[in-house]
Design a protein around this motif. Structure first.
Motif, PDB file in Angstrom:
ATOM      1  N   THR A  14      -3.370   0.875   6.220  1.00 26.13           N
ATOM      2  CA  THR A  14      -2.492  -0.239   6.400  1.00 26.13           C
ATOM      3  C   THR A  14      -3.295  -1.676   6.697  1.00 26.13           C
ATOM      4  N   LEU A  15      -4.315  -1.442   7.340  1.00 29.03           N
ATOM      5  CA  LEU A  15      -4.757  -2.889   7.658  1.00 29.03           C
ATOM      6  C   LEU A  15      -6.075  -3.057   6.525  1.00 29.03           C
ATOM      7  N   SER A  26       1.460  -3.287   9.527  1.00 29.41           N
ATOM      8  CA  SER A  26       0.381  -4.288   9.856  1.00 29.41           C
ATOM      9  C   SER A  26       0.788  -4.856  11.346  1.00 29.41           C
TER      10      SER A  26
END
Length: 129
Positions: A14-15, A26
């Motif tokens: 996700t990041l 996030s």
């Protein structure tokens, strides 16, 4: 530690935007305690061997070392499930990353005892709201 492997994978994906999910998680991941930040300092999981021995508590020392051994085993057994790199896109995932993810999960678990006539307890993950 299986939930920690899943958390670590989703966190990194996700990041670093290597996944395109329908829900952007996030903001949630960004409010979690930072990797190896000051929030970790109170957990015996991050104590040195000397600091653990200074506690003079065989039960805590044994529990901490068992958890550390389980993390090492999970790191070896789950290498294909883990992300290839940390959120910086360069560093490899290490035992410390999995240890941190395990701490994130275990520090947010509440054990609730079942009814008086039941001999059971439930481990519930406390979500952030």
């Amino acid at each position: 530690t299986i939930p920690a492997v899943n958390l670590l994978r989703k966190y990194c994906e996700t990041l670093t935007k290597t996944t395109s999910g329908k829900i952007d998680r996030s903001p949630y991941y960004r409010i979690l305690p930072e990797y190896m930040g000051t929030d970790c300092l109170g957990s015996t999981d991050f104590y040195s061997e000397e600091a653990l021995d200074a506690l003079q508590s065989p039960l805590i020392t044994e529990e901490t070392k068992t958890r550390s051994d389980n993390i090492k085993t999970m790191l070896d057994d789950s290498s294909t499930l883990l992300p290839k790199t940390w959120i910086d896109g360069e560093s490899s995932i290490t035992e410390k990353h999995l240890q941190w993810a395990t701490w994130l999960i275990t520090s947010r678990v509440l054990t609730v005892e079942g009814g008086a006539d039941e001999n059971v307890s439930y481990r519930l993950l406390i979500p952030f709201l």
